[in-house]
Enzyme design. Structure first.
Site, PDB file in Angstrom:
ATOM      1  NE  ARG A 105      32.491  -1.211 -11.741  1.00  0.00           N
ATOM      2  CZ  ARG A 105      32.770   0.134 -11.597  1.00  0.00           C
ATOM      3  NH1 ARG A 105      33.589   0.491 -10.895  1.00  0.00           N
ATOM      4  NH2 ARG A 105      32.433   0.738 -12.987  1.00  0.00           N
ATOM      5  CB  THR A 109      27.212  -1.976  -4.175  1.00  0.00           C
ATOM      6  OG1 THR A 109      27.609  -3.065  -4.911  1.00  0.00           O
ATOM      7  CG2 THR A 109      25.902  -2.259  -3.615  1.00  0.00           C
ATOM      8  CG  ASP A 201      38.212  -3.857 -22.002  1.00  0.00           C
ATOM      9  OD1 ASP A 201      37.085  -3.484 -21.380  1.00  0.00           O
ATOM     10  OD2 ASP A 201      38.280  -4.969 -22.452  1.00  0.00           O
ATOM     11  CG  ASP A 204      36.214  -4.879 -25.247  1.00  0.00           C
ATOM     12  OD1 ASP A 204      35.622  -5.816 -25.193  1.00  0.00           O
ATOM     13  OD2 ASP A 204      35.838  -3.668 -24.968  1.00  0.00           O
TER      14      ASP A 204
END
Ligand code: URA
Length: 210
Positions: A105, A109, A201, A204
């Protein structure tokens, strides 16, 4: 099957998912459970695969027996967490072709940017199952499907462990033809983009990186 969202509410899936959600589940158990659930999700995701028949001899007689039709499936893992689901599906469909999509990402933006893309040839002739455990905002999943369609894929199933209402809505808006198969539709996203109640997550937790 034409429905856009399939929630696999099988008791075994739900039991295993609860164990995965528990923050005290150790990495090895999380990984093992993910693999087990991926078998069960893949079973549902592939329910409508086209079949044909072939002539075989059983020890008793000849028969026309069903086999999968067409080209080998394409499985596409959305890195990195997709690899946890990929391993399990490959147990079930060992001859599938495999691709990888890597996205990050952009911090300014907030849009997904491609850093890796390698998929099987002739995607247009294959059922393509894209896998990512978490359909959260949906931005990266939608971007990955955009890329698969640009590469020719026409028949795409998206398989995930957990989905958010926001992610499902975005996928339905951008890719109404893509069926989503998930173990659960959770309540919402929090302000950090995590699924609630979720499991944290996924990358993770499966790779032990936190
Ligand atoms: N990705 C994750 O790994 N977890 C979430 O809850 C959302 C996105």
């Amino acid at each position: 099957m034409s429905e856009h969202l399939t929630v696999v509410d099988h008791p075994l899936v739900q039991h295993k998912l609860t164990k995965m959600r528990d923050k005290n589940a150790p990495t090895n158990e999380f990984r093992q459970l993910l693999k087990e659930i991926s078998h069960l999700l893949a079973y549902e995701a592939t329910r409508d695969l086209p079949t044909t028949t072939t002539r075989i001899d059983t020890p008793v007689c000849e028969m026309e027996a069903p086999v999968l039709a067409g080209k080998k499936l394409a499985l596409v893992s959305i890195l990195r967490a997709g690899n946890g689901l990929l391993d399990g599906i490959l147990d079930l469909i060992p001859s599938a072709r495999v691709g990888f999509v890597g996205l990050y990402r952009d911090e300014e933006t907030l849009q997904p940017v491609k850093y890796y893309f390698k998929v099987p040839t002739t995607l247009e002739d294959r059922v393509t199952i894209a896998v990512d455990p978490m359909l959260a905002t949906g931005n990266s999943s939608v971007a990955a499907i955009d890329m698969l369609k640009e590469a020719g894929a026409k028949n795409i199933i998206f398989m995930c462990l957990l989905a958010s209402p926001e992610g499902v809505a975005l996928m339905k808006e951008k890719h109404p033809d893509v069926r989503i198969v998930t173990a659960a539709l959770d309540d919402k996203l929090n302000d950090k983009g995590y699924i609630v109640p979720g499991l944290g997550d996924a990358g993770d937790r499966m790779f032990g990186t936190k």
